[in-house]
Design a protein around this motif. Structure first.
Motif, PDB file in Angstrom:
ATOM      1  N   GLY A   1       0.814  -1.206   0.000  1.00 59.29           N
ATOM      2  CA  GLY A   1       0.000   0.000   0.000  1.00 59.29           C
ATOM      3  C   GLY A   1       0.847   1.256   0.000  1.00 59.29           C
ATOM      4  N   VAL A   2       0.263   2.344  -0.533  1.00 59.87           N
ATOM      5  CA  VAL A   2       0.919   3.652  -0.547  1.00 59.87           C
ATOM      6  C   VAL A   2      -0.126   4.704  -0.217  1.00 59.87           C
ATOM      7  CG1 VAL A   2       2.216   5.346  -1.912  1.00 59.87           C
ATOM      8  CG2 VAL A   2       2.556   2.897  -2.334  1.00 59.87           C
ATOM      9  N   THR A   3       0.240   5.657   0.641  1.00 59.79           N
ATOM     10  CA  THR A   3      -0.646   6.778   0.935  1.00 59.79           C
ATOM     11  C   THR A   3       0.076   8.088   0.707  1.00 59.79           C
ATOM     12  OG1 THR A   3      -0.032   6.892   3.285  1.00 59.79           O
ATOM     13  CG2 THR A   3      -1.881   5.454   2.700  1.00 59.79           C
ATOM     14  N   TYR A   4      -0.703   9.128   0.392  1.00 60.77           N
ATOM     15  CA  TYR A   4      -0.189  10.494   0.323  1.00 60.77           C
ATOM     16  C   TYR A   4      -1.103  11.355   1.185  1.00 60.77           C
ATOM     17  CZ  TYR A   4       0.813  15.191  -1.327  1.00 60.77           C
ATOM     18  OH  TYR A   4       1.145  16.522  -1.384  1.00 60.77           O
ATOM     19  N   ASN A   5      -0.518  11.994   2.191  1.00 62.25           N
ATOM     20  CA  ASN A   5      -1.303  12.787   3.144  1.00 62.25           C
ATOM     21  C   ASN A   5      -2.415  11.948   3.774  1.00 62.25           C
ATOM     22  OD1 ASN A   5      -1.959  15.165   4.555  1.00 62.25           O
ATOM     23  ND2 ASN A   5      -3.495  15.749   3.020  1.00 62.25           N
TER      24      ASN A   5
ATOM     25  N   MET B   1      -3.399   5.620  -2.198  1.00 65.38           N
ATOM     26  CA  MET B   1      -3.183   5.750  -3.630  1.00 65.38           C
ATOM     27  C   MET B   1      -3.612   4.469  -4.331  1.00 65.38           C
ATOM     28  SD  MET B   1       0.464   7.833  -3.702  1.00 65.38           S
ATOM     29  CE  MET B   1       0.377   8.065  -5.493  1.00 65.38           C
ATOM     30  N   ASN B   2      -3.840   4.565  -5.637  1.00 67.18           N
ATOM     31  CA  ASN B   2      -4.332   3.433  -6.414  1.00 67.18           C
ATOM     32  C   ASN B   2      -3.175   2.676  -7.069  1.00 67.18           C
ATOM     33  OD1 ASN B   2      -7.179   4.028  -6.047  1.00 67.18           O
ATOM     34  ND2 ASN B   2      -6.828   5.795  -7.376  1.00 67.18           N
ATOM     35  N   LEU B   3      -3.220   1.352  -6.973  1.00 65.50           N
ATOM     36  CA  LEU B   3      -2.230   0.527  -7.654  1.00 65.50           C
ATOM     37  C   LEU B   3      -2.492   0.585  -9.159  1.00 65.50           C
ATOM     38  CD1 LEU B   3       0.054  -1.593  -7.665  1.00 65.50           C
ATOM     39  CD2 LEU B   3      -1.719  -3.339  -7.385  1.00 65.50           C
ATOM     40  N   LEU B   4      -1.491   1.044  -9.920  1.00 65.91           N
ATOM     41  CA  LEU B   4      -1.624   1.140 -11.376  1.00 65.91           C
ATOM     42  C   LEU B   4      -1.006  -0.057 -12.087  1.00 65.91           C
ATOM     43  CD1 LEU B   4      -0.817   4.936 -11.867  1.00 65.91           C
ATOM     44  CD2 LEU B   4      -3.048   3.838 -11.557  1.00 65.91           C
ATOM     45  N   GLY B   5       0.000  -0.667 -11.458  1.00 66.75           N
ATOM     46  CA  GLY B   5       0.610  -1.832 -12.074  1.00 66.75           C
ATOM     47  C   GLY B   5       1.825  -2.314 -11.303  1.00 66.75           C
ATOM     48  N   MET B   6       2.178  -3.569 -11.530  1.00 68.49           N
ATOM     49  CA  MET B   6       3.357  -4.169 -10.921  1.00 68.49           C
ATOM     50  C   MET B   6       3.927  -5.186 -11.895  1.00 68.49           C
ATOM     51  SD  MET B   6       4.532  -7.125  -9.306  1.00 68.49           S
ATOM     52  CE  MET B   6       3.094  -7.966  -8.634  1.00 68.49           C
TER      53      MET B   6
ATOM     54  N   THR C   1      13.610  -8.787  -9.159  1.00 66.04           N
ATOM     55  CA  THR C   1      13.601  -7.339  -9.291  1.00 66.04           C
ATOM     56  C   THR C   1      12.215  -6.899  -9.734  1.00 66.04           C
ATOM     57  OG1 THR C   1      15.939  -7.299  -9.859  1.00 66.04           O
ATOM     58  CG2 THR C   1      14.644  -5.356 -10.440  1.00 66.04           C
ATOM     59  N   ARG C   2      11.604  -5.971  -8.991  1.00 68.39           N
ATOM     60  CA  ARG C   2      10.204  -5.642  -9.227  1.00 68.39           C
ATOM     61  C   ARG C   2       9.993  -4.126  -9.235  1.00 68.39           C
ATOM     62  NH1 ARG C   2       8.490  -8.466  -5.426  1.00 68.39           N
ATOM     63  NH2 ARG C   2       7.587 -10.242  -6.512  1.00 68.39           N
ATOM     64  N   ILE C   3       9.190  -3.639 -10.182  1.00 67.89           N
ATOM     65  CA  ILE C   3       8.748  -2.246 -10.195  1.00 67.89           C
ATOM     66  C   ILE C   3       7.251  -2.219  -9.926  1.00 67.89           C
ATOM     67  CG2 ILE C   3       8.367  -2.180 -12.700  1.00 67.89           C
ATOM     68  CD1 ILE C   3       9.714   0.724 -10.564  1.00 67.89           C
ATOM     69  N   THR C   4       6.829  -1.338  -9.027  1.00 65.02           N
ATOM     70  CA  THR C   4       5.414  -1.176  -8.697  1.00 65.02           C
ATOM     71  C   THR C   4       5.077   0.302  -8.812  1.00 65.02           C
ATOM     72  OG1 THR C   4       5.595  -3.014  -7.124  1.00 65.02           O
ATOM     73  CG2 THR C   4       3.634  -1.625  -6.971  1.00 65.02           C
ATOM     74  N   LEU C   5       3.914   0.598  -9.386  1.00 66.79           N
ATOM     75  CA  LEU C   5       3.523   1.984  -9.600  1.00 66.79           C
ATOM     76  C   LEU C   5       2.154   2.257  -8.997  1.00 66.79           C
ATOM     77  CD1 LEU C   5       4.294   4.673 -10.978  1.00 66.79           C
ATOM     78  CD2 LEU C   5       3.054   3.893 -13.004  1.00 66.79           C
ATOM     79  N   TYR C   6       2.086   3.325  -8.211  1.00 66.59           N
ATOM     80  CA  TYR C   6       0.838   3.805  -7.631  1.00 66.59           C
ATOM     81  C   TYR C   6       0.559   5.216  -8.141  1.00 66.59           C
ATOM     82  CZ  TYR C   6       0.234   0.038  -4.200  1.00 66.59           C
ATOM     83  OH  TYR C   6       0.014  -1.173  -3.598  1.00 66.59           O
ATOM     84  N   GLY C   7      -0.728   5.577  -8.237  1.00 60.91           N
ATOM     85  CA  GLY C   7      -1.100   6.902  -8.702  1.00 60.91           C
ATOM     86  C   GLY C   7      -2.253   7.490  -7.914  1.00 60.91           C
ATOM     87  N   LEU C   8      -2.332   8.816  -7.926  1.00 63.10           N
ATOM     88  CA  LEU C   8      -3.425   9.522  -7.261  1.00 63.10           C
ATOM     89  C   LEU C   8      -3.764  10.763  -8.062  1.00 63.10           C
ATOM     90  CD1 LEU C   8      -5.283   9.662  -4.741  1.00 63.10           C
ATOM     91  CD2 LEU C   8      -3.505  11.055  -3.650  1.00 63.10           C
ATOM     92  N   ILE C   9      -5.041  10.904  -8.401  1.00 59.35           N
ATOM     93  CA  ILE C   9      -5.531  12.089  -9.099  1.00 59.35           C
ATOM     94  C   ILE C   9      -6.037  13.095  -8.076  1.00 59.35           C
ATOM     95  CG2 ILE C   9      -7.374  12.925 -10.619  1.00 59.35           C
ATOM     96  CD1 ILE C   9      -7.058  10.331 -12.199  1.00 59.35           C
ATOM     97  N   ALA C  10      -5.733  14.364  -8.323  1.00 58.96           N
ATOM     98  CA  ALA C  10      -6.140  15.473  -7.441  1.00 58.96           C
ATOM     99  C   ALA C  10      -5.609  15.325  -6.018  1.00 58.96           C
ATOM    100  CB  ALA C  10      -7.658  15.635  -7.435  1.00 58.96           C
ATOM    101  N   PRO C  11      -4.306  15.034  -5.857  1.00 61.67           N
ATOM    102  CA  PRO C  11      -3.754  14.988  -4.504  1.00 61.67           C
ATOM    103  C   PRO C  11      -3.758  16.384  -3.876  1.00 61.67           C
ATOM    104  CG  PRO C  11      -1.994  14.953  -6.115  1.00 61.67           C
ATOM    105  CD  PRO C  11      -3.282  14.822  -6.888  1.00 61.67           C
TER     106      PRO C  11
ATOM    107  N   ALA D   1       5.435  -5.816   2.374  1.00 63.19           N
ATOM    108  CA  ALA D   1       5.038  -6.997   3.130  1.00 63.19           C
ATOM    109  C   ALA D   1       6.115  -7.458   4.106  1.00 63.19           C
ATOM    110  CB  ALA D   1       4.690  -8.133   2.170  1.00 63.19           C
ATOM    111  N   ASP D   2       7.372  -7.116   3.813  1.00 59.74           N
ATOM    112  CA  ASP D   2       8.484  -7.553   4.650  1.00 59.74           C
ATOM    113  C   ASP D   2       9.439  -6.380   4.894  1.00 59.74           C
ATOM    114  OD1 ASP D   2       7.933 -10.579   4.429  1.00 59.74           O
ATOM    115  OD2 ASP D   2       8.078  -9.951   2.335  1.00 59.74           O
TER     116      ASP D   2
END
Length: 221
Positions: free
Chosen positions: A61-65, A69-74, A86-96, A108-109
């Protein structure tokens, strides 16, 4: 949609979208299961992206303020090379929320998480573009982000070696943020689309060069 007016040879006025504009970038890292850093957002019609580079752990999970935030892809190397992960994960938020606020990444760890964030103004307030991704072991990596004219393709790469920008592409990509810590590297960059795709690529230094990359398009407001 914001537009600019262009006078063409016939005297007819044509319109083109104004791409979203880069606002700010920041980064943070840790290996405790929770990584926190501050990101300052300004302007209107805002959007925020957070990329997370990990090896053996999942981002939960990811939060801003305090706002989730929404998971966009991993995407990860585990699909091809189960011993590297090796892993890339992307989260996004509209109107932060504007101003300086904390981004908190939870994994998780208690494993290394090397993270970067980029915000934009003048962005579409409905949705991000589709998640696109790729991985490999070579000294060069590339992904094509589905986009239309006026979109900004934003890509993040994760690797276990130093990452640098691919300067050969035209129009050039723009480096926005990078961080190296705990044996993991993350690199964020953008490219304005002029047709149907915003291609982004990276160069990877000598070494094992296990990389994973992913990104989305920021549509104009």
């Amino acid at each position: 949609m914001s537009i600019i007016q262009t006078i063409v040879g016939s005297g007819v006025s044509a319109s083109a979208p104004i791409p979203a504009l880069f606002d700010a970038a920041s980064s943070g890292s840790g290996a405790t299961g929770t990584t926190t850093w501050s990101h300052t957002i300004s302007g209107s019609d805002t959007a925020l992206l957070v990329g997370i580079a990990t090896v053996n752990t999942l981002t939960t999970g990811v939060t801003y303020n305090g706002v989730p935030m929404n998971l966009l892809g991993m995407y990860g190397q585990y699909a091809i090379f189960p011993t590297t992960n090796t892993r890339i994960t992307l989260y996004g938020l509209i109107a932060p929320t504007t101003g300086a606020n904390n981004i908190i990444v939870t994994t998780a760890d208690a494993e290394q998480a090397t993270c970067a964030s980029i915000s934009y103004t003048g962005a579409n307030q409905t949705a991000f573009g589709s998640w696109m991704s790729g991985n490999g072991t070579g000294g060069y990596g590339i992904i094509g982000i589905t986009a239309t004219t006026g979109d900004v393709g934003v890509g993040f790469a994760a690797a276990d070696v130093v990452i640098s920008e691919d300067l050969a592409d035209v129009p050039p990509e723009v480096h926005r943020v990078d961080l190296a810590d705990g044996g993991m590297y993350i690199w964020g960059e953008e490219r304005i689309s002029t047709f149907w795709s915003a291609q982004v690529g990276w160069n990877f230094a000598a070494g094992s060069r296990h990389w994973a990359g992913g990104g989305v398009a920021i549509h104009p407001a």
